[in-house]
Scaffold this motif. Structure first.
Motif, PDB file in Angstrom:
ATOM      1  N   ILE A 226      -0.485  -7.201   2.346  1.00 60.24           N
ATOM      2  CA  ILE A 226      -1.033  -7.024   1.000  1.00 60.24           C
ATOM      3  C   ILE A 226      -2.520  -7.342   1.009  1.00 60.24           C
ATOM      4  N   PRO A 227      -3.378  -6.397   0.628  1.00 59.53           N
ATOM      5  CA  PRO A 227      -4.828  -6.617   0.652  1.00 59.53           C
ATOM      6  C   PRO A 227      -5.301  -7.353  -0.596  1.00 59.53           C
TER       7      PRO A 227
ATOM      8  N   ARG B 222     -16.184  -3.536   4.390  1.00 63.22           N
ATOM      9  CA  ARG B 222     -15.293  -2.399   4.625  1.00 63.22           C
ATOM     10  C   ARG B 222     -14.014  -2.926   5.266  1.00 63.22           C
ATOM     11  N   CYS B 223     -12.935  -2.920   4.521  1.00 63.56           N
ATOM     12  CA  CYS B 223     -11.679  -3.484   5.014  1.00 63.56           C
ATOM     13  C   CYS B 223     -10.665  -2.423   5.418  1.00 63.56           C
TER      14      CYS B 223
ATOM     15  N   PRO C 175      -6.189  -0.180   0.692  1.00 63.75           N
ATOM     16  CA  PRO C 175      -4.737   0.017   0.665  1.00 63.75           C
ATOM     17  C   PRO C 175      -4.019  -0.997   1.547  1.00 63.75           C
ATOM     18  N   MET C 176      -2.700  -1.038   1.409  1.00 65.44           N
ATOM     19  CA  MET C 176      -1.889  -1.888   2.269  1.00 65.44           C
ATOM     20  C   MET C 176      -2.048  -1.444   3.718  1.00 65.44           C
ATOM     21  N   GLU C 177      -1.962  -2.393   4.633  1.00 66.38           N
ATOM     22  CA  GLU C 177      -2.135  -2.103   6.053  1.00 66.38           C
ATOM     23  C   GLU C 177      -1.050  -2.825   6.833  1.00 66.38           C
TER      24      GLU C 177
ATOM     25  N   ASN D  53     -15.223 -12.004  -1.029  1.00 64.89           N
ATOM     26  CA  ASN D  53     -16.333 -12.160  -0.082  1.00 64.89           C
ATOM     27  C   ASN D  53     -15.979 -11.665   1.311  1.00 64.89           C
ATOM     28  N   THR D  54     -14.684 -11.544   1.603  1.00 63.86           N
ATOM     29  CA  THR D  54     -14.222 -11.092   2.912  1.00 63.86           C
ATOM     30  C   THR D  54     -12.964 -10.246   2.737  1.00 63.86           C
ATOM     31  N   CYS D  55     -12.539  -9.632   3.829  1.00 61.37           N
ATOM     32  CA  CYS D  55     -11.219  -8.993   3.857  1.00 61.37           C
ATOM     33  C   CYS D  55     -10.154 -10.079   3.926  1.00 61.37           C
ATOM     34  N   PHE D  56      -9.028  -9.849   3.282  1.00 58.88           N
ATOM     35  CA  PHE D  56      -7.946 -10.826   3.324  1.00 58.88           C
ATOM     36  C   PHE D  56      -6.624 -10.100   3.103  1.00 58.88           C
ATOM     37  N   PHE D  57      -5.781 -10.070   4.128  1.00 57.61           N
ATOM     38  CA  PHE D  57      -4.473  -9.430   4.047  1.00 57.61           C
ATOM     39  C   PHE D  57      -3.392 -10.499   4.122  1.00 57.61           C
ATOM     40  N   ALA D  58      -2.448 -10.465   3.199  1.00 55.34           N
ATOM     41  CA  ALA D  58      -1.375 -11.459   3.148  1.00 55.34           C
ATOM     42  C   ALA D  58      -0.058 -10.852   3.603  1.00 55.34           C
ATOM     43  N   GLU D  59       0.681 -11.631   4.377  1.00 58.65           N
ATOM     44  CA  GLU D  59       2.024 -11.217   4.777  1.00 58.65           C
ATOM     45  C   GLU D  59       2.963 -11.348   3.580  1.00 58.65           C
ATOM     46  N   PRO D  60       3.700 -10.296   3.230  1.00 56.17           N
ATOM     47  CA  PRO D  60       4.660 -10.413   2.129  1.00 56.17           C
ATOM     48  C   PRO D  60       5.842 -11.276   2.540  1.00 56.17           C
TER      49      PRO D  60
END
Length: 264
Positions: A171-172, A140-141, A165-167, A196-203
């Motif tokens: 970028i998810p 659950r991200c 969604p974006m957080e 396998n995990t949550c991963f958010f990238a900085e644009p």
């Protein structure tokens, strides 16, 4: 040369959360051809935009007042060369269409008030969405997930995505699910956790998007997945996906195996 190709472009990445180190072993997902991955990614984007702009149009039509009682969600269906977003209302034991909005080329048309029963296919589409939501897995991200429902072009099943969604403008790349649901919408046939995990990238910073890339290692499949295409189109960025010993570039709908170029 692998280091050089990464360094040649602005690379925006986010460190995985500490919890990622304790993640269970990845579960392989259903593999698709790159052609299907591209097609589904484009359709996810098209349907996601339709739901978004139609929702904004419907809320604007209510002005400062609240939505009518009994609103129960929406479905997105094909309507010629456009998409129709049907907003649903619960009436006693039946779901009915309450408002229709045609979305063409990403723009919402006028809000049409209706009072119509759903077809069998429309009911099954909505049930498929609800079945997927009821069967979300351990990852659950986000507190809320966006949903897209499409007919599988290769079977009678429904394909349902729960999208993180974006957080905070991040970028998810991880955190999305794909479900295969029976034709009647009632039975989950398969659940694929697309990371396998949550991963958010900085644009990349504003003004530095041209030529920028996001780099991601995919461990649950042998190549890119449709959410990579969706995110590339949505954010107008190229993703470089490493899967096993292969490198892929995802630039909008175009997916290319660039392993030979990277290895030179």
């Amino acid at each position: 040369m692998r280091t050089a190709i990464v360094a040649a472009a602005l690379l925006a990445v986010a460190a995985p959360p500490a919890a990622a180190q304790r993640a269970p072993d990845p579960t392989p997902i259903e593999e698709w051809s790159l052609e299907k991955v591209s097609k589904m990614g484009q359709e996810i984007y098209r349907h996601d935009v339709a739901a978004w702009v139609a929702t904004d149009a419907l809320l604007a039509s209510f002005g400062a007042g609240p939505p009518p009682a009994g609103m129960a969600g929406w479905i997105v269906v094909e309507d010629g060369d456009a998409l129709k977003v049907r907003f649903l209302r619960q009436e006693a034991d039946a779901l009915k269409a309450a408002f229709d909005i045609i979305v063409r080329d990403g723009r919402a048309g006028p809000v049409e008030a209706v009072n119509a029963p759903l077809s069998a296919g429309e009911s099954a589409r909505f049930l498929a969405r609800q079945t997927a939501i009821a069967n979300i897995g351990r990852l659950r991200c986000s507190r809320q997930m966006n949903t897209v429902v499409l007919a599988d072009p290769d079977s009678d099943d429904w394909l349902v995505w729960l999208l993180t969604p974006m957080e905070n403008d991040q970028i998810p790349i991880g955190g999305h699910y794909r479900f295969r649901i029976s034709a009647d919408g009632r039975t989950m046939l398969r659940r694929d956790q697309l990371s396998n995990t949550c991963f958010f990238a900085e644009p990349p910073p504003e003004g530095q998007r041209e030529g920028a890339m996001l780099f991601y290692t995919q461990i649950v499949s042998k190549g890119p997945v449709e959410t990579h295409v969706f995110l590339s189109i949505q954010n107008q960025l190229t993703l470089v996906i490493v899967a096993g010993d292969r490198f892929y570039s995802v630039g909008g709908a175009r997916i290319a195996d660039i392993t030979d170029m990277v290895d030179q």
